[in-house]
Design an enzyme around this catalytic site. Structure first.
Site, short mmCIF file in Angstrom:
data_model
loop_
_atom_site.label_atom_id
_atom_site.label_comp_id
_atom_site.label_asym_id
_atom_site.label_seq_id
_atom_site.Cartn_x
_atom_site.Cartn_y
_atom_site.Cartn_z
N LYS A 156 24.00 20.86 -34.66
CA LYS A 156 22.90 21.35 -33.82
C LYS A 156 21.60 20.92 -34.47
O LYS A 156 21.54 20.72 -35.68
CB LYS A 156 22.95 22.88 -33.74
CG LYS A 156 22.21 23.45 -32.56
CD LYS A 156 23.05 23.49 -31.29
CE LYS A 156 22.24 23.87 -30.09
NZ LYS A 156 23.07 24.06 -28.90
N ASP A 196 19.30 21.40 -25.11
CA ASP A 196 19.47 22.85 -25.26
C ASP A 196 18.15 23.45 -24.75
O ASP A 196 17.43 22.77 -24.00
CB ASP A 196 19.75 23.22 -26.73
CG ASP A 196 20.16 24.69 -26.91
OD1 ASP A 196 21.32 25.02 -26.64
OD2 ASP A 196 19.31 25.52 -27.31
#
Ligand code: NDP
Length: 476
Positions: A156, A196
């Site tokens: 991430k 995201d």
């Protein structure tokens, strides 16, 4: 048998039962201590990273009993190793705003675990971003990606840059500067970022353009690309659609359906929009959407036509959800979340820890029968434990929102094959993947009373494949 013999036998029985009870209580005490010790280490090594502590705790709590009965994982310290990122990259991002002033932000990429495939996970652009949030997201991603059955490790990244209120040119300059550093650490077979919060098609386009320029190669280094340059059909829809497919699977275990149900959704971004679209298509009634200013309550239900207004408002005009209430004459409730609204199904699709213990109680008191997380870790530990205790259908994000990364995985496959699958083909694969994630949760999460604890199921189901790969690859 005389009276004394009987007494002796009874005494022996009692002693035996007492010893067993003592052993059981010692064993459970030992488990608590092990979890405490483990968490103490996590907190010491990762100070101040509360979201990371929370995510690790939730997994460790359900995994510890499983590890006790599978000592091979315990001996190889798999859980300790999974909770330690392979690599954390942190860098400065300098960029010029429209006034020609210098601006500085911080960029990150967490490469958490690549035991089963290249690191894979989104980029978040939001002012709250710091190590604790990205490490929690990367940790969750490892289990989620494993659950999809596709060969993807977990990662991430992101930045504290806030795209809200910035011009397209400012966003482009930021993305280009961000990619100058990020490009040194990613690649189609190394690490494949996606979107995201705050990173949609516009940002992915700018990031891809800059990577291509720096490397002079056209590869599947990012997913969520536009369909014109290597994207996959259904990728924008995938997280929201997948969450709703998962709800259908859960409801089917109780011989129920979404049709006719009232659904409360938080958020109004990518995940919320397509979760709403699928609920509407399946005959459910969506009554709320939100953003960080508050929520709208449309008692009559959000129709497909009204949803198209939301999509235009959010994706093109970059406006606020309040404008929906002004246009359609419904209520806007400022600075509140929608969990007090009566519903059958709740889909938190905004952000982490947006639904607390009190909210969970309100939902069950109002008759909510299912909660599926479109967002990552939107329920606090207290809320999650309440849903489990009440035995409602409760799906943690790592299971129910895995559709997004699953279709990202399919985008990678299409890029490698230099092929594009049809909408129906991708949608059918997405449905199949959500079905198999559900089956995995049932397999590992069903308790002796026949009720499925989806948190336990998702954690163990996601863990096993990664753990076996780590065992096979030795101590690396
Ligand atoms: P978007 O940026 O498209 O939308 C985010 C939405 O959540 C917006 O409505 C935003 O409101 C709201 N929001 C963000 N932060 C807060 C906050 N602190 N309080 C209240 N509302 C907030 O993001 P996505 O829809 O892509 O992501 C939503 C969630 O889903 C995240 O948890 C993400 O990690 C998760 N997720 C996303 C996937 C994807 O494919 N996109 C895949 C799997 C999970 P505002 O505009 O006011 O900030």
């Amino acid at each position: 048998m005389n009276k004394n013999d009987k007494l002796h036998t009874e005494n022996m029985k009692m002693t035996f039962i007492f010893m067993r009870l003592k052993k059981t209580s010692m064993a459970s005490k030992q488990k608590v201590t092990e979890l405490d010790l483990f968490m103490k280490q996590i907190k010491k090594k990762n100070p101040g990273e509360q979201e990371f502590h929370q995510a690790v705790y939730e997994v460790a709590e359900t995994l510890m009993p499983f590890l006790d009965s599978n000592p091979k994982y315990k001996q190889a310290k798999i859980l300790e190793r999974i909770a330690e990122p392979d690599r954390v990259i942190m860098f400065r991002v300098g960029w010029l705003d429209d006034k020609g002033e210098f601006q500085v932000n911080r960029g990150f990429r967490i490469q958490m675990n690549n035991a089963i495939g290249p690191y894979k996970g989104g980029l978040r652009f939001h002012p709250t971003v710091y190590l604790g949030i990205l490490k929690f997201l990367a940790f969750e991603q490892v289990f989620k990606n494993s659950l999809t059955g596709l060969p993807m490790g977990g990662g991430k990244g992101g930045t504290d840059f806030d795209p809200k209120g910035k011009s397209d040119n400012e966003v482009m300059r930021f993305c280009q500067s961000f990619m100058i550093e990020l490009s040194k650490h990613i690649g189609a077979d190394t690490d494949v970022p996606a979107g995201d919060i705050g990173v949609g098609g516009r940002e992915i386009g700018f990031l891809f353009g800059q990577y291509k320029r720096l490397r002079n190669e056209f590869t599947g280094v990012l997913t969520g690309k536009s369909i014109d340059f290597g994207g996959s059909l259904i990728r924008p829809e995938a997280t929201g659609f997948g969450t709703v497919y998962f709800v259908e699977e859960m409801l089917a275990t109780r011989k129920d359906k979404i049709k006719g149900k009232t659904v409360v959704i938080s958020g109004s971004g990518n995940v919320a929009q397509y979760a709403a679209e699928k609920v509407i298509a399946l005959g459910g009634k969506v009554v709320t959407l939100s953003d960080s200013d508050g929520y709208i309550y449309d008692e009559k239900g959000i129709t497909q036509e009204k949803l198209e207004f939301v999509m235009q408002l959010k994706n093109e005009k970059r406006g606020r959800i309040k404008e929906y209430a002004e246009k359609y004459g419904c209520q806007f409730i400022p600075r509140k979340t929608p969990w007090g609204v009566k519903c059958d199904i709740a889909l938190p699709c905004a952000t982490q820890n947006e639904l607390n213990g009190d909210d969970a109680k309100k939902l069950t008191r109002n008759g909510c029968i299912a909660v599926a997380e479109g967002a990552n870790m939107p329920s606090t530990l207290e809320a999650a434990n309440w849903f489990i205790k009440k035995e409602i259908l409760y799906a943690p994000g790592k299971a129910s929102n895995a559709g997004g990364v699953a279709v990202s995985g399919l985008e990678m496959s299409q890029n490698s094959l230099r092929l594009s699958w049809t909408r129906d083909e991708v949608d059918a694969r997405l449905k199949g993947i959500m079905k198999s994630i559900h089956a995995s949760c049932i397999k590992y999460g069903t308790d002796a009373n026949g009720v499925c604890n989806y948190v336990k199921g998702a954690n163990i189901g996601g863990f096993v494949k990664v753990a076996d790969a780590m065992l096979a690859q030795g101590l690396v």
